[in-house]
Design an enzyme around this catalytic site. Structure first.
Site, PDB file in Angstrom:
ATOM      1  CG  ASP A  43      -2.092   0.904   1.100  1.00 21.14           C
ATOM      2  OD1 ASP A  43      -2.165   1.614   0.091  1.00 21.14           O
ATOM      3  OD2 ASP A  43      -2.959   0.898   1.994  1.00 21.14           O
ATOM      4  CG  ASP A  44      -0.095   4.688  -0.082  1.00 19.03           C
ATOM      5  OD1 ASP A  44      -0.903   4.160  -0.849  1.00 19.03           O
ATOM      6  OD2 ASP A  44      -0.392   5.600   0.697  1.00 19.03           O
ATOM      7  CB  CYS A  82      -6.658   2.364  -1.531  1.00 13.72           C
ATOM      8  SG  CYS A  82      -5.366   3.329  -0.703  1.00 13.72           S
ATOM      9  CG  HIS A 138      -9.712  -0.071   1.006  1.00 14.05           C
ATOM     10  ND1 HIS A 138      -8.776   0.930   1.107  1.00 14.05           N
ATOM     11  CD2 HIS A 138     -10.900   0.513   1.339  1.00 14.05           C
ATOM     12  CE1 HIS A 138      -9.357   2.056   1.479  1.00 14.05           C
ATOM     13  NE2 HIS A 138     -10.653   1.829   1.628  1.00 14.05           N
TER      14      HIS A 138
END
Length: 495
Positions: A43-44, A82, A138
């Site tokens: 994530d990121d 996301c 998510h």
């Protein structure tokens, strides 16, 4: 976890046999040999964050993955936010086709990726694979949207990003902890993954989807890694992810499944406030390459080449059609936006066959605005974020919106990866071709996307907007002291 290495120590090399470290005869899809698949997504994590992509962060296990497999230098996310990026991985289609336009809020429990979509996990499950999801999901938090309703036999993880509160820890559909300890997420995910691998047996293929919660802000690491890298919380979180990758690979080695397992590692999109997009312009939420380009490593000893750099342009939209080809899965009924890059994995040349790809923005318009279209190395920008918000979307400013560029911008990403030099005026025919292609693709999207596109074209930035800039408000008077070139002069301009 009691196995592995301490932070800062040298990790042991992957114990591949001599035959496994080189290509021992490429798999031909459909010939009966179905690999296990481990797909790890951060994530990121920025394009420039792993050591093998030029960073100083300690990532010995990722570096060894690159040494034993493929390192892609032109790999894109499906979206710079996301949920929409993960929907692209799981469906092979733009998230905007499935009610996934940005990041689902914890305050919207009834929202999720459309149940009419076919997930990659459902294809694996339908082909007899054991399937497990670990980590950040998510794609919806209601039971019908959770992994166990989307083709996964089991799930261990959290429903959304680590900056959302409270953050429950799930086992399947049951909540184990209402607000879990964020510092322990990576080691817990790792322990669960190793346990799952230890339970597998040769001849019974599996699909493990492992989605790390970090280094998304606020990046966290367990006590074992905290403060050990010298690169702050972000660097510590990346180091612990790297350790986790090593634990997973070594678990595969202990089971004797190395030659039967394809392991992929990537990120959902570019880095947010911290982290490195490499030498690329932009970050998470932007439609510059820094928001879209991500690291991608693939390792399958004995089948794909070792220590090879791949320059073919691929995307996370391509993951599903590629797995369909490699693993003999049934293709979904709905048309896909991604293409099959299995031949690239197996040593062939590109390009990947698909339509030019669209870059949708999270900036205003409810996340429905398109900013760019790309064909091969050519990227045409038709819109941009307004009021200076073209790099980072923060909750203190909000996603303020987009405006149509009266002068579209054209960039050659092969020669100009940082999108620093607009060459539209030198290639008018190419600009028209890409614009026509964009116009032809938009009607295939849901009505809300089509309506947003029509509205965006009417919401023009001012003609005086320089290339590469955030659009100026349309009709804003030119200061008396300002000089504008002929092509940027409004009707009211007085030299």
């Amino acid at each position: 976890m009691s196995t592995g290495v301490a932070a800062g120590a040298s990790a042991p090399s992957f114990a591949f046999s001599k035959g496994e470290s080189a290509v021992a005869g490429a798999l031909k899809p459909g010939m009966g040999r179905r690999p296990n698949v481990i797909f790890m997504i951060c994530d990121d994590l920025g394009y420039g964050d792993p050591g093998c992509y030029g960073s100083q962060l300690p990532t010995p296990n990722l570096d060894r993955m690159a040494a034993h497999g493929l390192r892609f230098t032109h790999f894109n996310a499906g979206h710079p936010i996301c949920s929409a990026s993960r929907a692209a991985v799981m469906t092979g289609r733009y998230g905007l086709r499935s009610n996934t336009t940005g990041a689902f809020s914890p305050n919207a429990p009834t929202e999720g990726t459309s149940l009419e979509e076919t997930f990659l996990s459902e294809l694996f499950h339908g082909a007899g694979y054991k399937t497990k999801a670990i980590g950040k999901w998510h794609l919806g938090q209601a039971p019908q949207f959770l992994p166990t309703s989307r083709g996964f036999d089991s799930f261990y993880g959290v429903p959304y990003s680590d900056d959302m509160n409270p953050l429950p820890l799930f086992r399947d559909t049951a909540i184990l902890e209402k607000n879990t300890d964020r510092d322990l997420l990576t080691p817990r995910y790792t322990e669960e993954a190793v346990k799952f691998i230890d339970e597998q047996s040769a001849g019974n293929p599996f699909f493990l989807y492992m989605a790390f919660s970090y280094p998304h802000d606020p990046a966290r690491a367990s006590e074992r890694f905290r403060g050990k890298t010298g690169f702050g919380d972000f660097g510590d979180a990346v180091a612990e992810i790297d350790w986790s990758v090593g634990e997973v690979v070594r678990a595969i080695e202990r089971k004797g499944l190395t030659g039967d397992t394809l392991i992929c590692f990537t990120s959902d999109h570019g880095p947010w406030y911290l982290g490195s997009p490499g030498l690329l312009r932009g970050r998470k939420a932007s439609t510059f390459e820094g928001g879209f380009r991500v690291p991608f490593l693939a390792m399958w000893p004995g089948t794909i080449a070792a220590n090879k750099v791949v320059d073919t342009w691929c995307s996370n939209l391509d993951v599903l059609p590629t797995m369909v080809s490699l693993c003999g899965l049934k293709s979904p009924e709905k048309p896909l936006d991604g293409g099959d890059f299995s031949k690239v994995l197996l040593g062939g040349a590109g390009p990947v066959k698909r339509k030019p790809l669209l870059y949708f923005s999270a900036m205003g318009g409810h996340g429905l605005d398109v900013h760019c279209i790309r064909r091969d190395e050519w990227k045409l920008r038709v819109a941009q974020g307004i009021k200076g918000e073209i790099y980072i979307n923060d909750r203190t400013t909000g996603a303020r919106g987009s405006a149509w560029l009266q002068h579209p911008e054209l960039y050659n990403l092969a020669r100009d990866p940082a999108e620093s030099y607009d060459v539209a005026k030198f290639h008018p025919d190419l600009v028209k071709e890409l614009m026509d292609d964009l116009e032809s693709q938009i009607p295939s999207f849901p009505p809300n996307v089509v309506e947003a596109y029509a509205s965006l074209k009417q919401d023009k930035g001012d003609i005086t907007t320089p290339p590469g800039a955030s659009p100026r408000p349309n009709g804003l008077p030119v200061p008396d002291w300002a000089w504008e070139p002929d092509n940027l002069r409004p009707p009211s301009y007085r030299p």
